[in-house]
Design an enzyme around this catalytic site. Structure first.
Site, short mmCIF file in Angstrom:
data_model
loop_
_atom_site.label_atom_id
_atom_site.label_comp_id
_atom_site.label_asym_id
_atom_site.label_seq_id
_atom_site.Cartn_x
_atom_site.Cartn_y
_atom_site.Cartn_z
N LYS A 98 -5.39 10.70 3.96
CA LYS A 98 -5.10 11.14 2.59
C LYS A 98 -4.66 12.61 2.57
CE LYS A 98 -6.73 10.87 -2.17
NZ LYS A 98 -5.45 10.34 -2.65
N HIS A 144 -12.53 9.66 1.13
CA HIS A 144 -11.34 8.86 1.45
C HIS A 144 -11.04 8.91 2.94
CE1 HIS A 144 -10.51 9.13 -2.92
NE2 HIS A 144 -9.81 8.02 -2.73
N1 LIG Z 1 -3.47 5.02 -8.37
C1 LIG Z 1 -4.10 4.27 -7.47
O1 LIG Z 1 -4.81 3.28 -7.82
C2 LIG Z 1 -3.93 4.57 -6.03
C3 LIG Z 1 -3.13 5.61 -5.67
N2 LIG Z 1 -2.87 5.83 -4.35
C4 LIG Z 1 -1.90 6.90 -4.09
O2 LIG Z 1 -0.68 6.29 -3.66
C5 LIG Z 1 0.04 7.20 -2.82
C6 LIG Z 1 0.41 6.51 -1.52
O3 LIG Z 1 -0.76 6.18 -0.80
P1 LIG Z 1 -0.67 5.39 0.59
O4 LIG Z 1 0.04 4.10 0.41
O5 LIG Z 1 -2.05 5.41 1.14
O6 LIG Z 1 0.24 6.40 1.44
P2 LIG Z 1 1.24 6.09 2.66
O7 LIG Z 1 1.49 7.40 3.31
O8 LIG Z 1 0.70 4.96 3.47
O9 LIG Z 1 2.56 5.57 1.94
C7 LIG Z 1 3.41 6.40 1.20
C8 LIG Z 1 4.80 5.78 1.19
O10 LIG Z 1 5.64 6.56 0.38
C9 LIG Z 1 6.81 6.92 1.11
N3 LIG Z 1 7.31 8.24 0.71
C10 LIG Z 1 6.65 9.41 0.79
N4 LIG Z 1 7.45 10.43 0.39
C11 LIG Z 1 8.64 9.87 0.07
C12 LIG Z 1 9.87 10.38 -0.39
N5 LIG Z 1 10.03 11.70 -0.64
N6 LIG Z 1 10.88 9.51 -0.62
C13 LIG Z 1 10.70 8.19 -0.43
N7 LIG Z 1 9.55 7.63 0.04
C14 LIG Z 1 8.54 8.47 0.27
C15 LIG Z 1 6.35 6.94 2.55
O11 LIG Z 1 7.45 6.85 3.41
P3 LIG Z 1 7.39 7.60 4.86
O12 LIG Z 1 6.39 6.81 5.64
O13 LIG Z 1 8.78 7.50 5.35
O14 LIG Z 1 6.93 9.01 4.59
C16 LIG Z 1 5.42 5.74 2.59
O15 LIG Z 1 6.14 4.54 2.74
C17 LIG Z 1 -0.88 8.41 -2.65
O16 LIG Z 1 -0.51 9.39 -3.59
C18 LIG Z 1 -2.26 7.85 -3.00
O17 LIG Z 1 -3.17 8.81 -3.42
C19 LIG Z 1 -3.38 5.07 -3.37
C20 LIG Z 1 -4.21 4.03 -3.67
C21 LIG Z 1 -4.57 3.71 -5.03
O1 LIG Z 2 -5.05 7.83 -1.29
C1 LIG Z 2 -5.79 6.84 -1.49
O2 LIG Z 2 -6.06 6.02 -0.61
C2 LIG Z 2 -6.34 6.64 -2.84
N1 LIG Z 2 -5.88 7.42 -3.78
C3 LIG Z 2 -6.23 7.38 -5.15
C4 LIG Z 2 -6.85 8.69 -5.55
O3 LIG Z 2 -6.31 9.75 -5.17
O4 LIG Z 2 -7.85 8.69 -6.27
C5 LIG Z 2 -7.02 6.15 -5.54
C6 LIG Z 2 -7.93 5.60 -4.48
O5 LIG Z 2 -9.12 6.32 -4.50
C7 LIG Z 2 -7.30 5.55 -3.12
#
Ligand SMILES: NC(=O)C1=CN([C@@H]2O[C@H](COP(=O)(O)OP(=O)(O)OC[C@H]3O[C@@H](n4cnc5c(N)ncnc54)[C@H](OP(=O)(O)O)[C@@H]3O)[C@@H](O)[C@H]2O)C=CC1
Ligand SMILES: O=C(O)C1=N[C@H](C(=O)O)C[C@H](O)C1
Length: 269
Positions: free
Chosen positions: A162, A158
């Protein structure tokens, strides 16, 4: 348009948050009704479209999740474990479907979702893509067919932002492999090797995490035996696959009874 299910997106400024907003706005099956950020975030009070550098979308970023959830039929949440637990309570209060993409949740975190799922539909998956969810089924089948002469390793890569490891997807794949073998993942998972580790234990399922650059998400499940290897692989090259899956889950959830579901349920795999 008013009849379409309304969707609220948490973590609106995040990598997935922005991708989800674009996906909902472009969809003909749903409408964007809420964009949530945490208190003190400089996007709060701004139009979400403008904050993302485009034209206005008529939705103001708010730091009041319950108000936003009350206007929505579904909440799509890709944030962080502590935030997701709070959002689950609020989504249950608002009787909104809660689609959870957040990874890195502990067993204790996940247990806190159960009372919320008595009041609302929760769909949670470490990966919302069709390809990975199909791969979990293939992994289970291959693990079932092979004995412990085949060492199983899950290798994931990743981007360097991450924060959790192994990835949620790697854990889903590890679970599937363990199910195929008829064992508990907790009993066989080897999640970190460093120093004099000793020889690999027969039957273990190993995890390796690579972090670098802008890799969207890559997962290999390696079945390695004497003289031969099988590798099952998924490569994500665009985050839209996760956003499209999450929107599909939000729409699917509209017709389900309260409870906890995953993407295998949504996709009917
Ligand atoms: N299930 C799936 O298919 C996928 C899952 N993911 C998961 O999604 C999550 C987010 O990934 P990603 O978008 O890359 O991460 P980012 O860090 O880009 O975004 C996370 C967002 O969540 C907000 N956030 C974090 N903590 C809090 C809190 N305590 N209260 C409110 N808002 C909060 C952040 O705000 P701030 O910037 O202010 O901290 C930010 O806007 C991860 O856990 C990732 O692994 C990602 C891709 C695919
Ligand atoms: O954090 C990410 O970017 C992603 N998170 C998910 C994971 O933890 O598997 C899904 C995807 O791989 C992207």
């Amino acid at each position: 348009m008013e009849d379409l299910p309304g969707i609220a997106i948490t973590g609106a400024s995040g990598r997935m948050g922005q991708m989800l907003i674009k996906t909902v706005v472009e969809s003909k099956k749903a409408r964007l009704v809420g964009a949530i950020e945490r208190k003190g975030h400089d996007w709060v009070g701004r139009d979400i479209g403008e904050a993302m550098g485009g034209s206005a979308l008529g939705v103001t970023v708010t730091d009041e999740p319950l108000e936003a959830f009350a206007k929505a039929q579904a909440v799509i949440d890709f944030t962080a474990p502590a935030a997701t637990i709070e959002f689950a309570k609020l989504a249950a209060q608002a009787r909104a479907v809660h689609v959870i993409g957040t990874t890195g949740m502990t067993v204790e975190d996940i247990a806190q979702l159960a009372p919320c799922a008595r009041h609302a539909v929760i769909v949670r998956a470490g990966n919302m893509s069709l390809g990975v969810n199909l791969l979990t089924q293939l992994t289970r089948k291959v693990a079932e067919a092979l004995d412990e002469d085949f060492d199983i390793e899950v290798i994931e890569a990743h981007h360097h932002h991450k924060v959790d490891a192994p990835s949620g997807t790697a854990l889903m794949l590890g679970e599937a492999a363990a199910e195929g073998r008829g064992v508990e993942l907790n009993d066989v998972a080897d999640r970190g090797r460093d120093g004099i580790t000793g020889a690999r234990k027969r039957g273990d399922i190993g995890f390796t995490a690579i972090r670098g650059g802008d890799i969207v998400g890559e997962h290999d499940i390696l079945f390695a035996a004497a003289g031969e290897r099988i590798v099952l692989r998924h490569m994500a090259t665009d985050r839209t696959i996760f956003a499209r899956g999450a929107l599909k889950a939000a729409l699917w959830g509209q017709t389900q009874k309260p409870g906890e579901y995953d993407m295998v349920d949504v996709l009917g795999l």
